[in-house]
Design a protein around this motif. Sequence first.
Motif, PDB file in Angstrom:
ATOM      1  N   ILE B  71       0.854  -1.196   0.000  1.00  0.00           N
ATOM      2  CA  ILE B  71       0.000   0.000   0.000  1.00  0.00           C
ATOM      3  C   ILE B  71       0.888   1.243   0.000  1.00  0.00           C
ATOM      4  N   GLU B  72       1.906   1.216   0.843  1.00  0.00           N
ATOM      5  CA  GLU B  72       2.785   2.383   0.915  1.00  0.00           C
ATOM      6  C   GLU B  72       3.545   2.592  -0.394  1.00  0.00           C
ATOM      7  N   THR B  73       3.911   1.495  -1.038  1.00  0.00           N
ATOM      8  CA  THR B  73       4.590   1.625  -2.331  1.00  0.00           C
ATOM      9  C   THR B  73       3.670   2.256  -3.373  1.00  0.00           C
ATOM     10  N   ILE B  74       2.444   1.755  -3.438  1.00  0.00           N
ATOM     11  CA  ILE B  74       1.486   2.300  -4.408  1.00  0.00           C
ATOM     12  C   ILE B  74       1.209   3.767  -4.099  1.00  0.00           C
ATOM     13  N   ASP B  75       1.035   4.079  -2.815  1.00  0.00           N
ATOM     14  CA  ASP B  75       0.805   5.475  -2.430  1.00  0.00           C
ATOM     15  C   ASP B  75       1.975   6.360  -2.845  1.00  0.00           C
ATOM     16  N   HIS B  76       3.167   5.803  -2.708  1.00  0.00           N
ATOM     17  CA  HIS B  76       4.347   6.580  -3.079  1.00  0.00           C
ATOM     18  C   HIS B  76       4.358   6.893  -4.569  1.00  0.00           C
ATOM     19  N   VAL B  77       4.057   5.884  -5.370  1.00  0.00           N
ATOM     20  CA  VAL B  77       3.989   6.113  -6.816  1.00  0.00           C
ATOM     21  C   VAL B  77       2.929   7.171  -7.127  1.00  0.00           C
ATOM     22  N   PHE B 104       9.985   4.456 -12.284  1.00  0.00           N
ATOM     23  CA  PHE B 104       9.893   3.937 -10.916  1.00  0.00           C
ATOM     24  C   PHE B 104      10.159   2.439 -10.872  1.00  0.00           C
ATOM     25  N   THR B 105       9.558   1.704 -11.764  1.00  0.00           N
ATOM     26  CA  THR B 105       9.749   0.244 -11.741  1.00  0.00           C
ATOM     27  C   THR B 105      11.181  -0.131 -12.127  1.00  0.00           C
ATOM     28  N   ARG B 106      11.830   0.710 -12.911  1.00  0.00           N
ATOM     29  CA  ARG B 106      13.212   0.419 -13.273  1.00  0.00           C
ATOM     30  C   ARG B 106      14.145   0.693 -12.095  1.00  0.00           C
ATOM     31  N   LYS B 107      13.840   1.747 -11.363  1.00  0.00           N
ATOM     32  CA  LYS B 107      14.703   2.088 -10.232  1.00  0.00           C
ATOM     33  C   LYS B 107      14.445   1.216  -9.007  1.00  0.00           C
ATOM     34  N   ASN B 108      13.209   0.738  -8.871  1.00  0.00           N
ATOM     35  CA  ASN B 108      12.859  -0.044  -7.684  1.00  0.00           C
ATOM     36  C   ASN B 108      12.207  -1.368  -8.079  1.00  0.00           C
ATOM     37  N   PRO B 109      12.907  -2.150  -8.864  1.00  0.00           N
ATOM     38  CA  PRO B 109      12.269  -3.365  -9.383  1.00  0.00           C
ATOM     39  C   PRO B 109      11.793  -4.299  -8.268  1.00  0.00           C
ATOM     40  N   GLN B 110      12.581  -4.462  -7.244  1.00  0.00           N
ATOM     41  CA  GLN B 110      12.212  -5.391  -6.178  1.00  0.00           C
ATOM     42  C   GLN B 110      10.961  -4.913  -5.440  1.00  0.00           C
ATOM     43  N   VAL B 115       4.720  -5.791  -5.011  1.00  0.00           N
ATOM     44  CA  VAL B 115       3.321  -5.473  -5.279  1.00  0.00           C
ATOM     45  C   VAL B 115       2.719  -6.520  -6.211  1.00  0.00           C
ATOM     46  N   ILE B 116       3.493  -6.879  -7.204  1.00  0.00           N
ATOM     47  CA  ILE B 116       3.000  -7.824  -8.205  1.00  0.00           C
ATOM     48  C   ILE B 116       2.911  -9.243  -7.657  1.00  0.00           C
ATOM     49  N   ASP B 117       3.933  -9.653  -6.927  1.00  0.00           N
ATOM     50  CA  ASP B 117       4.044 -11.066  -6.547  1.00  0.00           C
ATOM     51  C   ASP B 117       3.233 -11.460  -5.320  1.00  0.00           C
TER      52      ASP B 117
END
Lengths: 205, 205
Positions: B71-77, B104-110, B115-117
């Motif tokens: 949630i925090e990752t999505i909020d950050h994006v 964003f996904t390139r810089k923070n792939p993990q 979020v995806i996994d």
Amino acid sequence: MRIGMTDLGRRAEHTPEQLRRMALDAARNIVLKKGLSGLTTRGIAKEIGYTVGSLYQVFDNVDQLIEQLNIETIDHVRSMCDQLDLDGDAANSLRKLSHLYIEFTRKNPQLWNAVIDHKLPTGYQRQEAYFDSVSKLVEVVEKAISSFFKDDELASRNLDANLLWASLYGITALATAGRLARHETTLTLIDRLIETYIAAKTHHE
Amino acid sequence: MRIGMTDLGRRAEHTPEQLRRMALDAARNIVLKKGLSGLTTRGIAKEIGYTVGSLYQVFDNVDQLIEQLNIETIDHVRSMCDQLDLDGDAANSLRKLSHLYIEFTRKNPQLWNAVIDHKLPTGYQRQEAYFDSVSKLVEVVEKAISSFFKDDELASRNLDANLLWASLYGITALATAGRLARHETTLTLIDRLIETYIAAKTHHE
DNA sequence: TGCTTTTATTGAACATTGTTTAATTAAAGG
DNA sequence: CCTTTAATTAAACAATGTTCAATAAAAGCA
């Protein structure tokens, strides 16, 4: 014939190839009933009347087994696609394809979910056979949309087929994980995807 | 002050809220370094100087913790998206949005991979906060494409925003899992997605 | 202050996984 | 009939999420 109470030692009631087949069929049944998360090596072994050790004689690990199961699932979907008539109008071909896909995922949600959910442990990469299987499915999409393209636009056609496949995949993945807004349905989104793509290709040079 | 060698018993060096915060930050660091599959309760506990039991006082289980992290990752994006100027032309707004997402996904792939996994165990459903977070991100997309729609086409606009989100998601999910044909890149596919969508909306009534 | 109650924290235990391995024994080869 | 090969098992191992009784610090209260 047997002296002790156990089956310790060599039985050879099945060839390695038979054992593989039995394990994969058992795995499919378990996934159909309980989903990928309900699949365990002990569960598979029990269902085929062996113990886990025997599974490791015909598979390197459980991820390889699951990957093989998923390859067979994708191949099965493609073989159903192969029976469609995709020679005519691209718009209608795409609609046929997407409806077949929707029907399959609706009838076999757990099986398709296994394709979506299975992740390899970090460091491992997929077998060549997996990419082959997906490539053949993408080729079906290429065939369906071919009337949108000139003969020298192979790269564009392939790109679009991959895009449609990835979009379909995304919609299904979010839907089956319950991650779409609740009022959106898979069907509505997939139809919209197809119609949007057709619009882009039809009224545009 | 301490009699024994251990910290058994109440310490109360941190409030429950502080503990939650520390656990989430530790989890984020671990995911950044080792990916979601490298995240364990013992690992989190070790990093914040507590034992697992304390985690279970502020989280029901590890899935809830991961969901909060996501949630925090999505909020950050979304907060990054909020800083873009999306008031003008829809085509350009969409391009801006997609490039931010790609970056964003390139810089923070993990982090995005988490979020995806992340899958909930069967039977559990996501927290309302998760849907809220995604909804707000979709609203950003709605804003970006709003000049394609009339004022009374709210449903269509929302449907398209969800479709774009799902497609983006699908491309990223397949790409990060190494499940695209090797010559296709995330960038190429996302650009194609955006341009196809723009074409459908631009040269078509 | 001293006693009781509350609660944060630990260490250890438990259950479930995937995986490995020594022991065992049936089959195969000569 | 003896040796070799290989299939199979049971048991063990390691790692995981989760639970819980024991403990001790803090809080409340006399």
